[in-house]
Design a protein around this motif. Structure first.
Motif, PDB file in Angstrom:
ATOM      1  N   VAL A  27       0.657  -1.202  -0.091  1.00 55.98           N
ATOM      2  CA  VAL A  27      -0.022  -0.080   0.007  1.00 55.98           C
ATOM      3  C   VAL A  27       0.796   1.274   0.094  1.00 55.98           C
ATOM      4  O   VAL A  27       0.601   2.348  -0.713  1.00 55.98           O
ATOM      5  N   GLY A  28       1.964   1.243   0.691  1.00 51.35           N
ATOM      6  CA  GLY A  28       2.841   2.412   0.865  1.00 51.35           C
ATOM      7  C   GLY A  28       3.592   2.790  -0.442  1.00 51.35           C
ATOM      8  O   GLY A  28       3.575   4.006  -0.787  1.00 51.35           O
ATOM      9  N   ILE A  29       3.736   1.711  -1.078  1.00 48.97           N
ATOM     10  CA  ILE A  29       4.562   1.906  -2.697  1.00 48.97           C
ATOM     11  C   ILE A  29       3.552   3.027  -3.478  1.00 48.97           C
ATOM     12  O   ILE A  29       4.040   3.823  -4.075  1.00 48.97           O
ATOM     13  N   PHE A  30       2.370   2.815  -3.194  1.00 47.10           N
ATOM     14  CA  PHE A  30       1.189   3.424  -4.220  1.00 47.10           C
ATOM     15  C   PHE A  30       0.951   4.915  -3.550  1.00 47.10           C
ATOM     16  O   PHE A  30       0.483   5.637  -4.313  1.00 47.10           O
ATOM     17  N   CYS A  31       1.276   5.062  -2.456  1.00 47.92           N
ATOM     18  CA  CYS A  31       0.862   6.341  -1.554  1.00 47.92           C
ATOM     19  C   CYS A  31       2.068   6.985  -1.218  1.00 47.92           C
ATOM     20  O   CYS A  31       1.750   8.285  -0.378  1.00 47.92           O
ATOM     21  N   THR A  32       3.409   6.952  -1.685  1.00 47.46           N
ATOM     22  CA  THR A  32       4.604   7.802  -1.177  1.00 47.46           C
ATOM     23  C   THR A  32       4.862   8.541  -2.483  1.00 47.46           C
ATOM     24  O   THR A  32       5.395   8.002  -3.418  1.00 47.46           O
ATOM     25  N   GLN A  33       4.801   9.810  -2.150  1.00 48.36           N
ATOM     26  CA  GLN A  33       5.130  10.775  -3.241  1.00 48.36           C
ATOM     27  C   GLN A  33       6.590  10.455  -3.852  1.00 48.36           C
ATOM     28  O   GLN A  33       6.570  10.562  -5.043  1.00 48.36           O
ATOM     29  N   ILE A  34       7.714  10.321  -3.271  1.00 48.70           N
ATOM     30  CA  ILE A  34       9.037   9.982  -3.961  1.00 48.70           C
ATOM     31  C   ILE A  34       9.030   8.674  -4.725  1.00 48.70           C
ATOM     32  O   ILE A  34       9.506   8.956  -5.937  1.00 48.70           O
ATOM     33  N   TYR A  35       8.312   7.778  -4.439  1.00 45.18           N
ATOM     34  CA  TYR A  35       7.970   6.538  -5.413  1.00 45.18           C
ATOM     35  C   TYR A  35       7.372   6.901  -6.737  1.00 45.18           C
ATOM     36  O   TYR A  35       7.865   6.712  -7.783  1.00 45.18           O
ATOM     37  N   ILE A  36       6.426   7.460  -6.466  1.00 47.91           N
ATOM     38  CA  ILE A  36       5.301   7.920  -7.753  1.00 47.91           C
ATOM     39  C   ILE A  36       5.927   9.029  -8.338  1.00 47.91           C
ATOM     40  O   ILE A  36       6.128   9.061  -9.572  1.00 47.91           O
ATOM     41  N   GLN A  37       6.779   9.916  -7.758  1.00 46.28           N
ATOM     42  CA  GLN A  37       7.549  10.913  -8.341  1.00 46.28           C
ATOM     43  C   GLN A  37       8.584  10.233  -9.319  1.00 46.28           C
ATOM     44  O   GLN A  37       8.729  10.957 -10.490  1.00 46.28           O
ATOM     45  N   GLY A  38       9.090   9.106  -9.068  1.00 39.55           N
ATOM     46  CA  GLY A  38      10.218   8.395 -10.052  1.00 39.55           C
ATOM     47  C   GLY A  38       9.208   8.080 -11.489  1.00 39.55           C
ATOM     48  O   GLY A  38       9.726   8.088 -12.720  1.00 39.55           O
ATOM     49  N   VAL A  39       8.214   8.035 -11.034  1.00 41.63           N
ATOM     50  CA  VAL A  39       7.094   7.297 -12.379  1.00 41.63           C
ATOM     51  C   VAL A  39       6.797   8.847 -13.302  1.00 41.63           C
ATOM     52  O   VAL A  39       6.973   8.863 -14.626  1.00 41.63           O
ATOM     53  N   PHE A  40       6.391   9.598 -12.563  1.00 38.15           N
ATOM     54  CA  PHE A  40       6.339  11.088 -13.109  1.00 38.15           C
ATOM     55  C   PHE A  40       7.436  11.647 -14.031  1.00 38.15           C
ATOM     56  O   PHE A  40       7.425  12.372 -14.911  1.00 38.15           O
ATOM     57  N   ALA A  41       8.582  11.266 -13.358  1.00 35.25           N
ATOM     58  CA  ALA A  41       9.856  11.709 -14.126  1.00 35.25           C
ATOM     59  C   ALA A  41      10.192  10.943 -15.406  1.00 35.25           C
ATOM     60  O   ALA A  41      11.157  11.599 -16.055  1.00 35.25           O
ATOM     61  N   ALA A  42       9.387   9.707 -15.598  1.00 37.25           N
ATOM     62  CA  ALA A  42      10.063   8.940 -16.931  1.00 37.25           C
ATOM     63  C   ALA A  42       9.701   9.808 -18.145  1.00 37.25           C
ATOM     64  O   ALA A  42       8.870  10.403 -18.298  1.00 37.25           O
ATOM     65  N   SER A  43      10.652   9.642 -19.237  1.00 36.41           N
ATOM     66  CA  SER A  43      10.537  10.089 -20.436  1.00 36.41           C
ATOM     67  C   SER A  43       9.226   9.850 -21.153  1.00 36.41           C
ATOM     68  O   SER A  43       8.900  10.856 -21.859  1.00 36.41           O
ATOM     69  N   ASN A  44       8.687   8.563 -20.606  1.00 36.51           N
ATOM     70  CA  ASN A  44       7.380   8.338 -21.384  1.00 36.51           C
ATOM     71  C   ASN A  44       6.665   7.259 -20.788  1.00 36.51           C
ATOM     72  O   ASN A  44       7.410   6.700 -19.743  1.00 36.51           O
ATOM     73  N   PRO A  45       5.307   7.060 -20.999  1.00 32.53           N
ATOM     74  CA  PRO A  45       4.652   5.901 -20.204  1.00 32.53           C
ATOM     75  C   PRO A  45       5.275   4.399 -20.229  1.00 32.53           C
ATOM     76  O   PRO A  45       5.282   3.860 -19.044  1.00 32.53           O
ATOM     77  N   ASP A  46       5.721   4.031 -21.379  1.00 34.56           N
ATOM     78  CA  ASP A  46       6.405   2.962 -21.538  1.00 34.56           C
ATOM     79  C   ASP A  46       7.659   2.748 -20.483  1.00 34.56           C
ATOM     80  O   ASP A  46       7.916   1.707 -19.748  1.00 34.56           O
ATOM     81  N   THR A  47       8.465   3.839 -20.534  1.00 35.65           N
ATOM     82  CA  THR A  47       9.712   3.749 -19.669  1.00 35.65           C
ATOM     83  C   THR A  47       9.328   3.751 -18.134  1.00 35.65           C
ATOM     84  O   THR A  47      10.068   3.077 -17.419  1.00 35.65           O
ATOM     85  N   ALA A  48       8.521   4.335 -17.959  1.00 40.66           N
ATOM     86  CA  ALA A  48       7.690   4.647 -16.670  1.00 40.66           C
ATOM     87  C   ALA A  48       7.375   2.973 -16.044  1.00 40.66           C
ATOM     88  O   ALA A  48       7.618   2.762 -14.964  1.00 40.66           O
ATOM     89  N   ARG A  49       6.723   2.343 -16.901  1.00 42.68           N
ATOM     90  CA  ARG A  49       6.432   0.942 -16.412  1.00 42.68           C
ATOM     91  C   ARG A  49       7.685  -0.152 -16.463  1.00 42.68           C
ATOM     92  O   ARG A  49       7.608  -0.621 -15.190  1.00 42.68           O
ATOM     93  N   LYS A  50       8.509  -0.118 -17.508  1.00 47.95           N
ATOM     94  CA  LYS A  50       9.656  -1.042 -17.363  1.00 47.95           C
ATOM     95  C   LYS A  50      10.520  -0.581 -16.209  1.00 47.95           C
ATOM     96  O   LYS A  50      11.078  -1.427 -15.763  1.00 47.95           O
ATOM     97  N   GLY A  51      10.847   0.829 -15.835  1.00 48.15           N
ATOM     98  CA  GLY A  51      11.520   1.109 -14.554  1.00 48.15           C
ATOM     99  C   GLY A  51      10.943   0.930 -13.489  1.00 48.15           C
ATOM    100  O   GLY A  51      11.798   0.235 -12.436  1.00 48.15           O
TER     101      GLY A  51
END
Length: 456
Positions: free
Chosen positions: A236-260
């Motif tokens: 649950v914490g993985i989904f609700c912690t800003q810095i983890y999701i921030q890594g997703v937001f920083a990705a160059s594109n959605p596919d990179t976000a998924r693979k990373g």
């Protein structure tokens, strides 16, 4: 005396190298978007570096070895739950999150439910994450005190200075670079440590036959409820912690976000198993130690001084890096979701950058004081409490917004978020045998489900 000097010199050299990495990247920071989401240009390894840089810290290394020393295999729940949480996030949620184009979790919730829900989420996430920052300070203090005879207050200030040096100038750009470097170094340190221990004949089979307390080899050594609660709190914490999701937001594109994100999920659990091995090894080593010093003492006792100093610094960098990432996530929430929303606050790029750095300084220094105040506590217990607070009220509204947009009204969402958070806070006083997160998620899910049914 020569061994101590060699150990200290090599450790300081590694620390200066990592500080230099952050400083070099900091020169490229021109505006707030570079600082908060790395200009949205992070590649696969950059996304994994941000997530693992924040998640793999004192709790995953020093804290895991500490809990393994006392409770054995039960210490695996943190990294196992974190890895599975990343796999779930990457498998079905990372791509749509990156496509949303937002910077923070509360900003995403505001789009779907309005300002009240987003503010409640920000407060819960920030408080929960702050507790995790304190846990990193507990680890950092334990590390410093294995080498330097500092009182806990001085050690806390030392850790705070390292965090600010690593992060305050370069933001997520420097954090991504440092995160990748520190994870590579951590894998090297723990792998070599395990091979060294096995080279001495201390195999997992040897540990099982020579440790009399067999409950140490059960994942539920400190109770089934606590074990499952710890596991669920991490997911649950993985989904609700800003810095983890921030890594997703920083990705160059959605596919990179998924693979990373998937890459991070694969790499995290093995680190926990290696930390458990070291904790159990030290339990049979015949030396009297404070449990929180199991990992740093292993490095100090069993490696040559130069190599030991390098490895010790690598563990300290891991702790400092996680604290930096978590502090950065809180600061991003405060600036993006609170200060920018104030009607009298004119927030241009330059001011936003300044406020982000100022918020990081305040968070780190106050957490240093809290770390000194609670030095000696069980590190992972703080981390599990942190994850529960972050996720109890935010998880289900967040998931519903992703999977079933427009199906939950703002009123019912507020009941779900507020009820879940309130249940976590009061559960320890009413249901002493039930993990608070279970009750919080049950209440939050009930309000969410009822709200969806009534709307349909």
């Amino acid at each position: 005396m020569i061994r101590v000097k060699l150990f200290t010199a090599s450790a300081l050299l590694v620390l200066f190298v990592f500080l230099g990495l952050g400083t070099i990247v900091a020169r490229k920071i021109k505006e707030a978007s570079d600082y908060t989401v790395a200009g949205r240009k992070a590649g696969l390894s950059g996304v994994a570096g941000v997530i693992m840089g924040a998640l793999i810290g004192g709790a995953s290394t020093v804290g895991t070895a500490q809990m393994a020393y006392e409770y054995g295999l039960s210490a695996w729940w943190f990294t196992l739950g974190g890895g599975i949480g990343c796999l779930i996030l990457g498998w079905g949620f990372a791509s749509p999150l990156r496509s949303s184009g937002v910077v923070t979790i509360p900003e995403f919730l505001k789009r779907h439910y309005g300002r009240s829900v987003s503010m409640l989420s920000m407060v819960a996430s920030s408080v929960g994450t702050y507790i995790s920052v304190v846990a990193q300070f507990l680890s950092g203090v334990a590390l410093l005190q294995t080498v330097f005879p500092f009182p806990s207050f001085v050690a806390s200030i030392g850790v705070a200075c390292l965090i600010l040096g690593f992060l305050c100038l370069g933001g997520l750009k420097s954090y991504s670079v440092i995160g990748k470097a520190k994870i590579a170094m951590l894998f090297l340190i723990l792998t070599v440590s395990v091979l060294l221990g096995m080279g001495k004949g201390v195999t997992p089979s040897w540990l099982y036959h020579n440790i009399g307390n067999k409950t140490l080899f059960s994942p539920f050594g400190f109770g089934v409820g606590k074990g499952l609660g710890a596991f669920l709190s991490m997911i649950v914490g993985i989904f609700c912690t800003q810095i983890y999701i921030q890594g997703v937001f920083a990705a160059s594109n959605p596919d990179t976000a998924r693979k990373g994100t998937l890459l991070a999920g694969i790499l995290i659990p093995p680190l926990g198993l290696m930390g458990i091995y070291i904790g159990l090894f030290m339990r049979t080593a015949g030396v009297s130690i404070v449990p929180s010093q199991a990992l740093p003492m292993f490095i100090r006792l069993y490696f040559p001084p130069i190599l030991g100093g390098i490895f010790w610094a690598g563990i300290l960098i891991t702790v400092v890096g996680a604290a930096a990432g978590l502090s950065f996530g809180i600061a991003t929430n405060l600036v993006q979701d609170f200060l920018k929303a104030l009607p009298y606050m004119k927030m241009d790029e330059k001011r936003a950058l300044f406020m982000s750095r100022a918020a990081v300084i305040f968070i780190v220094l106050s957490a240093a004081y809290m770390g000194e105040l609670f030095s000696g506590d069980m590190i992972l217990q703080w981390s599990y409490l942190s994850m529960s607070l972050r996720g109890a009220g935010t998880f289900f509204p967040f998931i519903v917004a992703l999977l079933f947009p427009l199906q939950l009204s703002p009123c019912w969402t507020l009941c779900s978020a507020g009820g879940g958070l309130l249940a976590v806070l009061i559960a320890p006083f009413i249901f002493t045998n039930v993990p608070p997160l279970f009750l919080g998620l049950l209440v939050s899910a009930s309000f969410s489900g009822l709200g969806i049914c009534l709307r349909r």
